[in-house]
Enzyme design. Structure first.
Site, mmCIF file in Angstrom:
data_model
loop_
_atom_site.group_PDB
_atom_site.id
_atom_site.type_symbol
_atom_site.label_atom_id
_atom_site.label_comp_id
_atom_site.label_asym_id
_atom_site.label_seq_id
_atom_site.Cartn_x
_atom_site.Cartn_y
_atom_site.Cartn_z
ATOM 1 N N ASP A 85 0.773 -1.261 -0.067
ATOM 2 C CA ASP A 85 0.071 -0.023 0.015
ATOM 3 C C ASP A 85 0.845 1.049 -0.026
ATOM 4 O O ASP A 85 1.184 1.881 1.023
ATOM 5 C CB ASP A 85 -0.859 -0.035 1.330
ATOM 6 C CG ASP A 85 -1.984 0.878 1.256
ATOM 7 O OD1 ASP A 85 -2.159 1.609 0.093
ATOM 8 O OD2 ASP A 85 -2.779 1.322 1.992
ATOM 9 N N GLU A 118 -2.380 1.125 -8.337
ATOM 10 C CA GLU A 118 -2.911 2.392 -9.381
ATOM 11 C C GLU A 118 -4.370 2.002 -9.127
ATOM 12 O O GLU A 118 -4.715 0.689 -9.030
ATOM 13 C CB GLU A 118 -2.444 2.259 -10.742
ATOM 14 C CG GLU A 118 -2.820 3.719 -11.414
ATOM 15 C CD GLU A 118 -2.015 3.613 -12.581
ATOM 16 O OE1 GLU A 118 -2.048 5.249 -12.849
ATOM 17 O OE2 GLU A 118 -1.468 3.112 -12.991
#
Length: 609
Positions: free
Chosen positions: A578, A587
């Site tokens: 993350d 993304e």
């Protein structure tokens, strides 16, 4: 997404970080959204024990309300664990604050409810409004005021790219400009792409048609979503999808236009050495995007890069044609003029693609993704399927038979593989619209495909219809697109195993995975917090907002482990981090959120009453 240019800041030299503010991982992995009262309820416990283990379920007061024995599933190569499953589907009492226990280990708290997936569908749909280009994103329609922003790229008018690409090829440009204002930003950048817009819009429009067939007219009824178009007497999902449909139409080249194209563009191993001037009428530009990548953070309104149209392609043209044909049948009674405009564009696009059936996409430009696709046969099938479903003209049915769609509907849905999307549309047309033999054959093939996905779920340690160890870029959408196939198969014959496999797919996305993470922002106990996005970029600059609820990460990417030092040696389902810089795993994209909306809304519409 689809980007191949390394842009991860510092690559292996950067120590990627995760949040220390969330609850620690729980040893028993669950769907962090919660479980349906009457639906399947499966949790997963990593354990090397070969024998079943005792489990208990406690309520919010700590009282034991159910118990049983785990089901050992053994070693699982995708997760790198040996796992047990906990099946507590027989327990059907709604409530909150439930915990599963095995010995001294426990799950996160969770709920059991009649409609756990409805909020997920709504939150995932809200993503698209916030990805709109060309309009201000207004606080009245947002969960937080800091998510509001001025209009970006308003207007978004551009001419064709002129100059040298990354390989030194001099592109000549064109003598015209196109107003492509509007649509959705594709992902974390400011590009707008026809190919990815095609599959994303098909997914949402397909959901609309399926909800109607399932008798659910209220899921996205007017006023259910927070949109500027509320109270216009049109389904909110259609209001949002129309934003992208209009963008796709705007990218079509006007009649009587001549354009220099590179016939060898996108052909593997073949350099571009020549340009040929053609009648480009009806073809569609692949994208409108920046000349160079913008940095993180950059709000859309602060983008100072030069915008260009990039060369038309057969794939982009057929994506537009297929979605425009969908538009023509859906808006036929809602807005006849818009439906006529869509069908006219679809026919023009189909004719242009027939004239230039192998005009491929160059991926040699900086500042935007390539979406290069060397095989456009599936796009022809997809467009023909949508045109036939709308017009019932024999020429399109002939094309589908020539393409052997009814015996080979394909195996996957993605931006580069649309054959199966066309097959799913045709398989559930109202009776009589497709010849009976073709319809029966197609339905048989789709059921066989769904049966194979169910079998994969039985082989997967975490019970998802995605066995094996190849977790590609955007693996979250790969799993959810399989769930769409399973949902359509359930629509055809109501086989419970198909819907259960859709539930398992969503379970994995929102927590039942070896990282104990929800890959959806704001959803669950341990959600993703730091997507790769130029505006939702608080991690890069506190003057920018954190992401809204409902944004789906691309998910584990086993190939990325070769590039990102912190993930080297990861098991495929754990190749994720993350961090906003890790674009190969974190993304976001319109073609990832769209199947999340589809699956969550499908589950809510088909719940046991």
């Amino acid at each position: 997404m689809r980007r191949l240019t390394p842009r991860l800041l510092g690559m292996a030299a950067v120590a990627l970080t995760t949040s220390a503010t969330q609850a620690p991982p729980a040893p028993i992995r669950i769907d962090q959204v919660g479980f349906e009262t009457r639906g399947p309820k499966i949790a997963v416990l990593p354990s090397m024990q070969a024998s079943p283990l005792a489990w208990t379920l406690t309520d919010a007061r700590g009282a034991v309300v159910a118990s049983g024995r785990t089901i050992p599933a053994g070693p699982d190569s995708a997760s790198g664990e040996s796992v047990h499953r906990i099946d507590f589907g027989a327990f059907r009492t709604p409530g909150t604050g439930y915990h599963l226990h095995v010995g001294a280990t426990a799950s996160h708290a969770f709920a059991i409810a009649d409609r756990p997936f409805a909020p997920l569908a709504t939150a995932a749909m809200a993503f698209f409004y916030q990805q709109r280009s060309g309009v201000p994103i207004l606080p009245a329609f947002l969960e937080r005021e800091d998510l509001a922003r001025p209009a970006g790229h308003a207007p978004d008018i551009a001419t064709c790219f002129a100059g040298r690409d990354q390989k030194g090829v001099q592109w000549p440009g064109c003598p015209y400009r196109i107003d492509a204002t509007g649509g959705w930003y594709d992902a974390g950048d400011h590009g707008k792409y026809v190919v990815n817009g095609g599959v994303s819009t098909w997914t949402l429009l397909d959901l609309h048609e399926r909800l109607a067939a399932l008798g659910d007219a209220i899921a996205f009824a007017d006023g259910r979503l927070a949109l500027p178009e509320h109270a216009n007497h049109v389904d909110d999902l259609l209001d949002e999808a129309r934003i992208e449909v209009a963008f796709l139409l705007s990218m079509q080249i006007p009649e009587g236009t001549r354009l220099a194209v590179a016939p060898d563009a996108g052909v593997a191993g073949k350099p571009i050495t020549r340009f040929e001037t053609i009648d480009a009428s009806g073809l569609v530009h692949t994208k409108i995007a920046d000349e160079h990548w913008t940095t993180i953070p950059t709000a859309p309104a602060d983008d100072r890069q030069t915008r260009f149209l990039y060369p038309p392609s057969t794939a982009a043209t057929l994506n537009m044609a297929g979605v425009a044909a969908q538009c023509a049948r859906i808006w036929r009674t809602i807005d006849p003029a818009f439906a006529t405009r869509c069908l006219t564009a679809a026919r023009r696009g189909w004719a242009a693609a027939l004239r230039y059936p192998a005009l491929l996409t160059s991926s040699d430009f900086t500042g935007s993704g390539g979406y290069g696709d060397p095989d456009v046969r599936d796009e022809f099938t997809f467009a023909a399927a949508q045109l036939y479903a709308t017009t019932r003209e024999p020429s399109f049915l002939d094309r589908l038979r020539d393409d052997r769609l009814f015996t080979d509907p394909g195996t996957e849905i993605s931006w580069g593989s649309l054959r199966l999307a066309g097959a799913l549309t045709l398989a559930t047309l109202p009776g009589g619209m497709l010849p009976a033999d073709d319809r029966a054959m197609l339905r048989t093939r789709i059921a066989a495909l769904a049966d194979g996905f169910v079998a994969e779920g039985k082989r997967s340690g975490y019970g998802i219809p995605f066995a094996g160890t190849n977790y590609p870029w955007g693996s979250s959408s790969s799993i959810l697109n399989r769930a769409i196939v399973l949902g359509v198969a359930w629509q055809i014959d109501r086989k419970p195993a198909y819907r259960d496999a859709v539930v398992a797919s969503v379970d994995y996305i929102v927590g039942r995975n070896p990282l104990d993470r929800s890959y959806v922002t704001g959803i669950g106990t341990r959600p993703m917090q730091y997507p790769h996005h130029r505006f939702w970029a608080a991690a890069a600059d506190p003057r920018y907002p954190a992401p809204p609820t409902g944004v789906l990460s691309g998910g584990p990417n086993s190939a990325a482990a070769r590039e990102l030092g912190p993930m080297k040696g990861c098991a495929p389902q754990t190749c994720w981090i993350d961090d906003y810089r890790a674009f190969t795993v974190n993304e976001v994209a319109i073609n990832w959120n769209a199947p999340l909306v589809w699956t969550a809304a499908f589950l809510d519409a088909t719940r046991a009453r």
